[in-house]
Scaffold this motif. Structure first.
Motif, short mmCIF file in Angstrom:
data_model
loop_
_atom_site.label_atom_id
_atom_site.label_comp_id
_atom_site.label_asym_id
_atom_site.label_seq_id
_atom_site.Cartn_x
_atom_site.Cartn_y
_atom_site.Cartn_z
N VAL A 103 18.16 21.50 94.40
CA VAL A 103 18.88 21.73 93.16
C VAL A 103 20.32 22.11 93.51
CG1 VAL A 103 18.13 24.15 92.95
CG2 VAL A 103 18.90 22.92 90.93
N ASP A 104 21.28 21.45 92.91
CA ASP A 104 22.69 21.78 93.08
C ASP A 104 23.10 21.88 94.55
OD1 ASP A 104 22.75 21.99 90.28
OD2 ASP A 104 22.41 24.15 90.32
N GLY A 105 22.51 21.05 95.41
CA GLY A 105 22.84 21.06 96.84
C GLY A 105 22.07 22.08 97.66
N TYR A 106 21.21 22.88 97.01
CA TYR A 106 20.39 23.87 97.70
C TYR A 106 18.98 23.30 97.92
CZ TYR A 106 23.96 27.30 96.54
OH TYR A 106 25.15 27.98 96.44
N THR A 107 18.37 23.66 99.03
CA THR A 107 16.97 23.32 99.28
C THR A 107 16.14 24.59 99.14
OG1 THR A 107 17.59 21.56 100.81
CG2 THR A 107 15.33 22.37 100.95
N VAL A 108 15.13 24.52 98.30
CA VAL A 108 14.23 25.65 98.05
C VAL A 108 12.86 25.26 98.61
CG1 VAL A 108 13.10 27.03 96.28
CG2 VAL A 108 15.51 26.38 96.02
N THR A 109 12.34 26.10 99.52
CA THR A 109 11.06 25.82 100.16
C THR A 109 10.11 26.99 99.94
OG1 THR A 109 12.19 24.54 101.87
CG2 THR A 109 9.93 25.23 102.34
N PHE A 157 17.93 31.49 90.71
CA PHE A 157 18.71 32.32 91.62
C PHE A 157 20.18 32.07 91.36
CE2 PHE A 157 17.96 28.31 93.73
CZ PHE A 157 19.14 28.02 94.39
N GLN A 158 21.01 33.02 91.78
CA GLN A 158 22.45 32.94 91.49
C GLN A 158 23.27 33.04 92.77
OE1 GLN A 158 24.25 34.72 87.84
NE2 GLN A 158 25.11 36.15 89.32
N THR A 159 24.28 32.16 92.88
CA THR A 159 25.28 32.22 93.95
C THR A 159 26.64 31.91 93.33
OG1 THR A 159 24.99 29.87 94.48
CG2 THR A 159 23.68 31.44 95.77
N GLY A 160 27.67 32.59 93.82
CA GLY A 160 29.02 32.32 93.33
C GLY A 160 29.15 32.43 91.82
N GLY A 161 28.35 33.28 91.19
CA GLY A 161 28.41 33.45 89.75
C GLY A 161 27.74 32.35 88.96
N LYS A 162 27.08 31.39 89.64
CA LYS A 162 26.43 30.27 88.96
C LYS A 162 24.91 30.39 89.11
CE LYS A 162 25.98 25.33 88.60
NZ LYS A 162 26.13 24.03 89.21
N LEU A 163 24.20 30.22 88.00
CA LEU A 163 22.74 30.27 87.99
C LEU A 163 22.19 28.89 88.34
CD1 LEU A 163 20.26 32.03 87.38
CD2 LEU A 163 20.40 31.21 85.02
N LEU A 205 22.89 35.23 97.99
CA LEU A 205 22.23 35.35 96.69
C LEU A 205 22.75 36.59 95.99
CD1 LEU A 205 18.52 34.53 97.59
CD2 LEU A 205 20.26 32.99 96.69
N GLN A 206 23.09 36.43 94.72
CA GLN A 206 23.60 37.54 93.93
C GLN A 206 22.52 38.04 92.98
OE1 GLN A 206 26.77 35.27 92.14
NE2 GLN A 206 28.30 36.24 93.46
N PRO A 207 22.52 39.33 92.69
CA PRO A 207 21.55 39.83 91.71
C PRO A 207 21.75 39.13 90.36
CG PRO A 207 22.54 41.65 92.89
CD PRO A 207 23.32 40.42 93.27
N TYR A 208 20.63 38.74 89.75
CA TYR A 208 20.62 38.14 88.43
C TYR A 208 19.51 38.84 87.65
CZ TYR A 208 19.59 34.82 84.71
OH TYR A 208 19.35 34.25 83.49
#
Length: 168
Positions: free
Chosen positions: A63-69, A152-158, A96-99
């Motif tokens: 998703v969005d260039g991230y791989t989740v395993t 999950f959130q990174t760089g202010g984007k969910l 990863l930022q708190p969301y």
């Protein structure tokens, strides 16, 4: 929330068919203070509904260039350690930022009857960054296919990753 205590939420346009909406919350006052609640309701959108089968079970998705395993074997009716690992371009993600007070939200729906589970990682988000590995104690009550959504959130984007897992 309105003055009369009712809640509303805007939804993206839904395709025709029958949908199930869920609200998960923990009151901070009143008789239910500190208890987790899940409310749900069926919503029907008129039109020509098309049944869409679940994607095949897989332990990872992008998703969005991230791989989740997802690592670990899920067994119905028992809490089982499960780990989710997040990477980008083959490198572990450590920003990863708190969301909503945690580094991730994992929501699962059982195929067929839409049983529901909402999980948070065991690691508390006390500021700073998290990742790449998130440990969960997953307890899914029934065997079969579960459609899972990890937020999950990174760089202010969910980001929302979706995958199907088979629970034995």
């Amino acid at each position: 929330m309105a003055d009369d205590g009712t809640w509303t939420a805007d939804l993206a346009a839904l395709e025709p068919g029958t949908w199930r909406t869920y609200a998960s919350f923990t009151p901070d006052s009143g008789p239910g203070k500190g208890k987790d609640f899940v409310l749900s309701r069926t919503v029907t959108v008129p039109g020509d509904a098309k049944k869409t089968p679940l994607p095949k079970a897989a332990s990872s998705t992008e998703v969005d260039g991230y791989t989740v395993t997802v690592k670990g074997v899920l067994m119905a009716g028992m809490a089982h350690p499960t780990a989710v690992s997040i990477s980008k371009d083959g490198k572990p993600v450590t920003d990863l930022q708190p969301y909503l007070d945690t580094y991730a939200h994992l929501t699962a729906f059982h195929e067929g009857d839409l049983a529901f589970a909402h999980l948070h990682p065991e690691t508390e988000a006390k500021g700073g960054n998290g990742g790449p590995d998130l440990a969960f104690q997953a307890m899914l009550p029934k065997p079969g296919n579960w459609r899972m959504f990890l937020q999950f959130q990174t760089g202010g984007k969910l980001h929302t990753a979706a995958l199907t897992l088979n629970v034995s």
